[in-house]
Design a protein around this motif. Sequence first.
Motif, PDB file in Angstrom:
ATOM      1  N   ARG A   1       4.548   6.808  -0.598  1.00 46.86           N
ATOM      2  CA  ARG A   1       5.320   6.155   0.452  1.00 46.86           C
ATOM      3  C   ARG A   1       4.609   4.870   0.898  1.00 46.86           C
ATOM      4  NH1 ARG A   1       9.296   8.697   2.807  1.00 46.86           N
ATOM      5  NH2 ARG A   1       8.452  10.548   2.456  1.00 46.86           N
TER       6      ARG A   1
ATOM      7  N   ASP B   1       1.055   5.487   0.299  1.00 47.54           N
ATOM      8  CA  ASP B   1       0.173   6.608   1.016  1.00 47.54           C
ATOM      9  C   ASP B   1       0.104   7.863  -0.527  1.00 47.54           C
ATOM     10  OD1 ASP B   1       2.440   8.149   1.116  1.00 47.54           O
ATOM     11  OD2 ASP B   1       2.609   8.150   3.055  1.00 47.54           O
ATOM     12  N   PRO B   2      -0.791   8.758   0.078  1.00 48.92           N
ATOM     13  CA  PRO B   2      -0.850   9.751  -1.097  1.00 48.92           C
ATOM     14  C   PRO B   2       0.567  10.593  -1.569  1.00 48.92           C
ATOM     15  CG  PRO B   2      -2.679  10.255   0.579  1.00 48.92           C
ATOM     16  CD  PRO B   2      -1.690   9.048   0.972  1.00 48.92           C
ATOM     17  N   GLN B   3       1.528  10.301  -0.492  1.00 49.64           N
ATOM     18  CA  GLN B   3       2.824  10.934  -0.995  1.00 49.64           C
ATOM     19  C   GLN B   3       3.839   9.951  -1.582  1.00 49.64           C
ATOM     20  OE1 GLN B   3       1.397  11.701   2.012  1.00 49.64           O
ATOM     21  NE2 GLN B   3       0.674  13.509   0.996  1.00 49.64           N
TER      22      GLN B   3
ATOM     23  N   SER C   1      -3.604   0.816  -3.263  1.00 42.71           N
ATOM     24  CA  SER C   1      -3.238  -0.565  -2.929  1.00 42.71           C
ATOM     25  C   SER C   1      -2.976  -1.419  -4.324  1.00 42.71           C
ATOM     26  CB  SER C   1      -4.665  -1.208  -2.332  1.00 42.71           C
ATOM     27  OG  SER C   1      -5.065  -0.710  -1.079  1.00 42.71           O
TER      28      SER C   1
ATOM     29  N   ASP D   1      -7.063   6.495   1.312  1.00 45.68           N
ATOM     30  CA  ASP D   1      -5.912   7.004   1.907  1.00 45.68           C
ATOM     31  C   ASP D   1      -4.687   6.522   1.143  1.00 45.68           C
ATOM     32  OD1 ASP D   1      -6.444   4.367   2.122  1.00 45.68           O
ATOM     33  OD2 ASP D   1      -5.627   4.020   4.320  1.00 45.68           O
ATOM     34  N   GLY D   2      -4.809   6.369  -0.324  1.00 45.91           N
ATOM     35  CA  GLY D   2      -3.652   5.955  -1.152  1.00 45.91           C
ATOM     36  C   GLY D   2      -4.021   5.134  -2.211  1.00 45.91           C
TER      37      GLY D   2
ATOM     38  N   THR E   1       3.350   2.211   2.942  1.00 53.86           N
ATOM     39  CA  THR E   1       2.786   2.176   4.446  1.00 53.86           C
ATOM     40  C   THR E   1       2.829   0.514   4.752  1.00 53.86           C
ATOM     41  OG1 THR E   1       0.656   2.024   3.655  1.00 53.86           O
ATOM     42  CG2 THR E   1       1.662   4.171   4.048  1.00 53.86           C
TER      43      THR E   1
ATOM     44  N   HIS F   1       0.788  -1.040   0.034  1.00 57.11           N
ATOM     45  CA  HIS F   1      -0.076   0.055  -0.033  1.00 57.11           C
ATOM     46  C   HIS F   1       0.948   1.131  -0.160  1.00 57.11           C
ATOM     47  CE1 HIS F   1      -2.728   3.321   1.791  1.00 57.11           C
ATOM     48  NE2 HIS F   1      -3.750   2.506   0.945  1.00 57.11           N
TER      49      HIS F   1
END
Length: 842
Positions: free
Chosen positions: A305, A301-303, A381, A378-379, A307, A299
Amino acid sequence: MALRDAHVRRLTADPGGAAALSRLAALAARLLGAPSGQVSLVGQDQVVMGGAGQAESTVGRTSPAGDSLCTVTAMAGGPLLVDDARADERVRGLPPVTTGAVRSYLGVPLVVDDVAVGALCVFGPETRAWTVADAALLEQLAQPVLTELELSALARAHEDDRLAWQLAVDAAGVGAFDLDLENGELRWDERLLDLFGLEREAFGGTLGSFDAWVHPDDLERVHRALNAAVESVGHFESEYRIVRPDGALRWIAARGQALPGPDGRAVRFIGAAYDTTATQEAEARVARALEAMPTAFFHLDPQWRFTYANPEAERLLGGIGSDVVGHVIWELFPAAVGSDFERHYRGAAASGRPVAFEAYYPPPLDAHYEVRAWPTPDGLSVYFVDVTDRRRAQDAVESAAQRATLLADVTRALTDTLDPEVAVRRLAQLLVPVLADWCVVTLVDGSDPPLGPLEGSGWRARLRDVGWWHADDELRPLVEAYSRTRIAALTDESFVARVVTTGEATVLDHGATGAVASVLGPGEARDVLQRLAPASAVVMPLPGRGGLAAGLVTVFRGVERAPFDDEELQTLADAAGRAGLALDNARMYAGQRELAEALQRSLLTAPPSTGSHQVAVRYEPASETAKVGGDWYDAFSLPDGSLALVIGDVTGHDLEAAAAMGQLRSLVRGVTVTSGEGPAEVLRRVDGAMLTLEVDTIATATVAYLGPAPADAEPGSAVLRWSGAGHPPPVLVRPAADGIGGPVAEVLWGGNGPMLGLDPSLERAEHTVLVPPGATVLLYTDGLVERRRQTIDDGLARLTGVVTELVAAGLPLERLCDELLVRLLPQRTDDDVAVVAVRARD
């Protein structure tokens, strides 16, 4: 039928493989040179699973199975080759044919468990003659198609298994259950037992055991929802109360999915349940579910990265040598920047829509991946699997097909000519750019004596660079200049000299420019080579018979291409072997042709010079044989002043035919001169002499005498007396009568008996005709009038028409013979031709 339908339902359950199947359909169309390719599954209906060309827009569509050529292929149980669909009774009434969409079609069945479930096919709107080799190639491509279909089905099955975990995630990560609807076995995981407050020994493993703990007021509602899901093979969702053994009352939320069996009915029911009073434990349960997943998942994240990455993802991505969590994907995997990975990931995040694709990541991972990514609040997957082995299998099939195509092209190009230089020039253009960026082909002139240890400079005179090519047309003049100057610049230590004398290939994997330049003398060749700057090279002999090199080919690659691998070297060796054999054959043919033609010409003497008649003769060898045959002519004066004319044809087109022709020609000439008999008796005696002398051949012939006419005939007339032995009849062209009208050609039928060499006891007849002044008599062999797909009558009609035009044009006899051959013979003749023409002198 039921088994096939079950297979089709299973294989069509997941459309996720459409992109890969479409690529395989495109590969099949490209390798077979067809406009369109298609993968179809055929049950009660046809479903297009993948397509290219015209079929690309139909992917995912369903149509009646009875309207499809793929149904005919599946029912045939083997390859279906349709060269012209409109004329093929098996398919001409089907809609794709009647609408003009399909004119040519080649399909092979897709077979699962000995059951044909569909077809892989290529087709086009024009007629085409398919070959067995085409069908064999398509059958090879059918296996990767079946593999992709099965992988998609397995992915769907895996997705079903994963669904239980995903449902657990969706339901806050609580326990999972699995109900076997065929035997009634109900399995709970430990978490679900804990929710119900049960020990495993206390749980009976049946639906009845579950019912015992459901609140009585909710039991009927739960069963209705469960039955509806089973009957529809659909989704289950319910929230209900349970009474634990300790008397505590809890609410349980459950979600599930019914799974179909081969017949489409539900056979399994899986799902997950959670305690709605303990949602705070949801994230821990989700983590456990993802950890247990057998496929890779991470997964972002929006940046961008990492997670989270489950163990399988850590394993597949472990080639970078560090943990991924906490790192930005573009920094950890810089090769992904600007690649399909970045394009699809950013596209999914921007559009909010899931994506599925295949892509390659270079070392240290060095693998192909099938990726599915879906955006979340949240990002992003990402689920992915390593498909490197599958891609290698597909590449191997394509590589084998390309190699087979190249070798077939080489064979066809080299065997289409018997000129050695033409053959090797074609080889240069076939090898570039498939195997090399540029190449030079060299002939070794002569083979006796063979090139041995090199002494002095004389060995270079045996070599000629006769073919060259470069993939870049702007660099071809440089290659031509190199080919023109390099032989003289070669040193005794050159790779060319080594290969010619040893017969073994030399491979330069790296530094080819420096290595080759070091064995060239100073001058233009070395300068041009350095401008061409090859990085790798191979000098490969063209092996001839007896281990001698008939020539060699030198292939070069620039720095943009990798050195030659083992498979490419084998392909080059195979092509060189075929070229060497073709060169040997061409040289043997040339030698045989020169010997045979010299023999034949020596047997065909010049016509006699007589005061009363002009005689013209012609002999034209066949184009496609050793340029020798059994056709002959003869013309000579007899003791009584008559002119003897002979035309004949011994069966065969080889040296034996030429030898037999020489014997027979001598027999006819000797018997004619010494016997004093007429043409019919001459043929009969020749037939007997053949039997006595054991001249084992069969021949046709015509013997004719042109002698004085009776005293009451028109001055300048002559009498033609002839007899034939199975030979085409003479032609007499009479001039215009008293200047009125035009010349008239007459075929002189009659006087024709059996061929020579069959039965010498048979009687032979002869005929006579008065030849008026200025008339032309023409004797010829069958090669002048016989053609494939043309009757002898049509040939004679053409002959009489052309010779009449030529006589009417007033052509001299020699010119007439030349024009006759030009007009009647095709550019490439299958048979040799002999002609004798006679005309009274003015």
